[in-house]
Design an enzyme around this catalytic site. Sequence first.
Site, PDB file in Angstrom:
ATOM      1  N   ARG A  15       8.162  -0.998  19.397  1.00  0.00           N
ATOM      2  CA  ARG A  15       7.325   0.215  19.304  1.00  0.00           C
ATOM      3  C   ARG A  15       6.368   0.324  20.489  1.00  0.00           C
ATOM      4  NH1 ARG A  15       4.766   0.282  13.829  1.00  0.00           N
ATOM      5  NH2 ARG A  15       3.729   2.090  14.730  1.00  0.00           N
ATOM      6  N   HIS A  65      -5.997   3.482  12.266  1.00  0.00           N
ATOM      7  CA  HIS A  65      -5.119   2.326  12.035  1.00  0.00           C
ATOM      8  C   HIS A  65      -4.941   1.457  13.277  1.00  0.00           C
ATOM      9  CE1 HIS A  65      -3.304   4.623   8.359  1.00  0.00           C
ATOM     10  NE2 HIS A  65      -4.509   4.150   8.142  1.00  0.00           N
ATOM     11  N   CYS A 113      -6.440 -11.802  17.675  1.00  0.00           N
ATOM     12  CA  CYS A 113      -6.148 -13.118  17.088  1.00  0.00           C
ATOM     13  C   CYS A 113      -5.818 -12.958  15.606  1.00  0.00           C
ATOM     14  CB  CYS A 113      -7.368 -14.025  17.252  1.00  0.00           C
ATOM     15  SG  CYS A 113      -7.160 -15.603  16.400  1.00  0.00           S
TER      16      CYS A 113
HETATM   17  C1  BJW Z   1       6.293  16.252  11.492  1.00  0.00           C
HETATM   18  C2  BJW Z   1       7.206  16.400  12.508  1.00  0.00           C
HETATM   19  C3  BJW Z   1       6.818  17.221  13.555  1.00  0.00           C
HETATM   20  C4  BJW Z   1       8.091  15.068  11.097  1.00  0.00           C
HETATM   21  N1  BJW Z   1       5.612  17.814  13.529  1.00  0.00           N
HETATM   22  N2  BJW Z   1       5.119  16.861  11.486  1.00  0.00           N
HETATM   23  C5  BJW Z   1      -6.179   4.132  -3.123  1.00  0.00           C
HETATM   24  C6  BJW Z   1      -5.131   4.337  -4.011  1.00  0.00           C
HETATM   25  C7  BJW Z   1      -3.970   3.566  -3.926  1.00  0.00           C
HETATM   26  C8  BJW Z   1      -3.818   2.586  -2.951  1.00  0.00           C
HETATM   27  C9  BJW Z   1      -4.847   2.392  -2.085  1.00  0.00           C
HETATM   28  C10 BJW Z   1      -6.011   3.142  -2.179  1.00  0.00           C
HETATM   29  N3  BJW Z   1      -6.848   2.744  -1.181  1.00  0.00           N
HETATM   30  C11 BJW Z   1      -6.224   1.770  -0.472  1.00  0.00           C
HETATM   31  C12 BJW Z   1      -5.006   1.536  -1.004  1.00  0.00           C
HETATM   32  C13 BJW Z   1      -3.994   0.550  -0.515  1.00  0.00           C
HETATM   33  C14 BJW Z   1      -3.257   1.010   0.707  1.00  0.00           C
HETATM   34  C15 BJW Z   1      -2.514   2.302   0.440  1.00  0.00           C
HETATM   35  O1  BJW Z   1      -2.901   3.392   0.831  1.00  0.00           O
HETATM   36  N4  BJW Z   1      -1.349   2.198  -0.167  1.00  0.00           N
HETATM   37  C16 BJW Z   1      -0.507   3.378  -0.405  1.00  0.00           C
HETATM   38  C17 BJW Z   1       0.945   2.974  -0.314  1.00  0.00           C
HETATM   39  C18 BJW Z   1      -0.890   4.026  -1.715  1.00  0.00           C
HETATM   40  N5  BJW Z   1      -4.160   1.176   1.844  1.00  0.00           N
HETATM   41  C19 BJW Z   1      -4.510   0.145   2.585  1.00  0.00           C
HETATM   42  O2  BJW Z   1      -4.115  -0.990   2.335  1.00  0.00           O
HETATM   43  C20 BJW Z   1      -5.470   0.390   3.744  1.00  0.00           C
HETATM   44  N6  BJW Z   1      -6.534  -0.548   3.676  1.00  0.00           N
HETATM   45  C21 BJW Z   1      -7.533  -0.431   2.817  1.00  0.00           C
HETATM   46  O3  BJW Z   1      -7.703   0.574   2.156  1.00  0.00           O
HETATM   47  O4  BJW Z   1      -8.345  -1.538   2.760  1.00  0.00           O
HETATM   48  C22 BJW Z   1      -9.158  -1.696   1.605  1.00  0.00           C
HETATM   49  C23 BJW Z   1      -8.259  -1.889   0.363  1.00  0.00           C
HETATM   50  C24 BJW Z   1      -7.173  -2.723   0.429  1.00  0.00           C
HETATM   51  C25 BJW Z   1      -6.342  -2.881  -0.697  1.00  0.00           C
HETATM   52  C26 BJW Z   1      -6.619  -2.186  -1.886  1.00  0.00           C
HETATM   53  C27 BJW Z   1      -7.725  -1.320  -1.901  1.00  0.00           C
HETATM   54  C28 BJW Z   1      -8.555  -1.185  -0.772  1.00  0.00           C
HETATM   55  C29 BJW Z   1      -4.785   0.150   5.065  1.00  0.00           C
HETATM   56  C30 BJW Z   1      -3.697   1.112   5.346  1.00  0.00           C
HETATM   57  C31 BJW Z   1      -3.019   0.763   6.661  1.00  0.00           C
HETATM   58  C32 BJW Z   1      -1.755   1.571   6.878  1.00  0.00           C
HETATM   59  N7  BJW Z   1      -1.040   0.995   7.930  1.00  0.00           N
HETATM   60  C33 BJW Z   1       0.152   1.665   8.467  1.00  0.00           C
HETATM   61  C34 BJW Z   1       0.696   0.761   9.597  1.00  0.00           C
HETATM   62  C35 BJW Z   1      -0.193   0.833  10.826  1.00  0.00           C
HETATM   63  C36 BJW Z   1       0.330   0.017  11.925  1.00  0.00           C
HETATM   64  C37 BJW Z   1       1.623   0.559  12.469  1.00  0.00           C
HETATM   65  O5  BJW Z   1       1.660   1.676  13.034  1.00  0.00           O
HETATM   66  O6  BJW Z   1       2.621  -0.127  12.325  1.00  0.00           O
HETATM   67  O7  BJW Z   1      -0.183   2.954   8.989  1.00  0.00           O
HETATM   68  S1  BJW Z   1       1.376   2.065   7.246  1.00  0.00           S
HETATM   69  C38 BJW Z   1       1.894   3.573   7.966  1.00  0.00           C
HETATM   70  O8  BJW Z   1       1.579   4.712   7.134  1.00  0.00           O
HETATM   71  C39 BJW Z   1       1.019   3.727   9.218  1.00  0.00           C
HETATM   72  C40 BJW Z   1       0.731   5.191   9.227  1.00  0.00           C
HETATM   73  O9  BJW Z   1      -0.414   5.449  10.013  1.00  0.00           O
HETATM   74  C41 BJW Z   1       0.561   5.498   7.774  1.00  0.00           C
HETATM   75  C42 BJW Z   1       0.707   6.941   7.415  1.00  0.00           C
HETATM   76  O10 BJW Z   1       1.984   7.401   7.732  1.00  0.00           O
HETATM   77  P1  BJW Z   1       2.154   8.858   8.359  1.00  0.00           P
HETATM   78  O11 BJW Z   1       1.537   8.894   9.694  1.00  0.00           O
HETATM   79  O12 BJW Z   1       1.741   9.867   7.384  1.00  0.00           O
HETATM   80  O13 BJW Z   1       3.737   8.885   8.609  1.00  0.00           O
HETATM   81  P2  BJW Z   1       4.914   9.299   7.597  1.00  0.00           P
HETATM   82  O14 BJW Z   1       6.167   8.791   8.200  1.00  0.00           O
HETATM   83  O15 BJW Z   1       4.615   8.885   6.224  1.00  0.00           O
HETATM   84  O16 BJW Z   1       4.907  10.885   7.624  1.00  0.00           O
HETATM   85  C43 BJW Z   1       5.287  11.615   8.782  1.00  0.00           C
HETATM   86  C44 BJW Z   1       5.151  13.101   8.467  1.00  0.00           C
HETATM   87  O17 BJW Z   1       5.418  13.827   9.649  1.00  0.00           O
HETATM   88  C45 BJW Z   1       6.128  13.599   7.402  1.00  0.00           C
HETATM   89  O18 BJW Z   1       5.403  14.371   6.440  1.00  0.00           O
HETATM   90  C46 BJW Z   1       7.094  14.502   8.180  1.00  0.00           C
HETATM   91  O19 BJW Z   1       7.571  15.606   7.417  1.00  0.00           O
HETATM   92  C47 BJW Z   1       6.203  14.973   9.294  1.00  0.00           C
HETATM   93  N8  BJW Z   1       6.891  15.386  10.513  1.00  0.00           N
HETATM   94  N9  BJW Z   1       8.346  15.662  12.144  1.00  0.00           N
HETATM   95  C48 BJW Z   1       4.822  17.613  12.430  1.00  0.00           C
HETATM   96  N10 BJW Z   1       7.669  17.441  14.582  1.00  0.00           N
END
Ligand code: BJW
Length: 304
Positions: free
Chosen positions: A73, A124, A132
Amino acid sequence: MSSPKTDVDEFRKILNGANRILALCGAGLSVASGLPTFRGAGGLWREFESTSLATPEAFEDDPGLVWLFYAWRRHLALKAKPNAGHYALAELAKKKENFLCLTQNVDGLSPRAGHPESAIRMLHGNLLDITCYNKCGYAERNATRDPVCPSLAAAAEDYPPGQLSPLLDPSVDLATIKPEDLPQCPDCKRRGKTSLLRPGVVWFGESLPDGMLLEVDNWLYKDPVDVMLVIGTSAAVYPAAGYTNKAKRRGAVVAVINPDPQAKSGLDGKDFFFQGGADEFLPKLFEDVIGKLKIPDTAPLTEA
Ligand code: BJW
């Protein structure tokens, strides 16, 4: 609940008159730059769901595999160029003083499009940062070396169009990379300890960068919000996904830009849904504020 509006001219007027604007961006913003999404069709890397590799547990289990995924990536991000969507957002930030952009993207394309640092928060982290794993404090910012180290060279190889890289072909076995062949923390080594380095991104279960959430909340609750832009995100990950409702409760008209019709769920008749790519829609939607978008020929990597 009535359906969201789709009238570009009506939205342009609202945006032109708006004072406080918040944006939440996701992987879809960078699709037109050739970068994959996390979920849906683009979310598979070899036989792995991308999200399954974005965890500390996956790194503990097989750091070589997770590093290969991130090295690949990094290579894509280094080769990619910002698209019209990144440039339109950067121009909006230059024209509207009270615009804050929250990006979940770690590819660095918004800063490379000239988005002012003060007007963007990379929730993120950054793919090019290397930190580290044991959190001793060591960090390299914007490390552009590619490959990161010799054992990850396969991730930095290019193949002609139409030819699948063996790295991406699940029928080709991956060579196991031993932890000792991965980047090691120099500061830990100096203290007689060993620790791997890791990509400077936020994995599931990890906290977002220190102070950032507080800063965003302070911005949100300072005054009402006029417009909330939700661009290219599935809004599946928290805390990022929670900002849309927070802004809506602060009075914001929400505008979702996404080709997936499901992305309009939760919007009401006050809101807008623009079904399509961010690169196509953002320059049009912002035109009254930024004028006709001009895309520069070069997008240098940000300075280390
Ligand atoms: C187009 C297009 C075009 C296509 N034009 N659009 C509350 C409730 C439930 C769970 C939790 C909560 N609070 C926290 C949590 C736990 C967890 C969480 O959210 N889990 C869920 C599964 C529910 N969150 C965390 O753990 C976070 N930490 C945290 O809250 O710490 C405290 C805590 C911990 C544990 C419990 C409670 C509190 C950290 C989250 C970190 C996410 N990390 C990632 C990886 C980052 C590194 C990397 O890049 O590898 O972030 S995961 C991944 O998902 C990445 C992205 O930033 C993120 C979001 O994805 P995104 O960007 O939306 O991508 P897609 O693929 O999902 O969507 C793409 C969209 O584009 C689609 O809709 C397409 O249609 C569209 N599209 N072409 C415009 N041309």
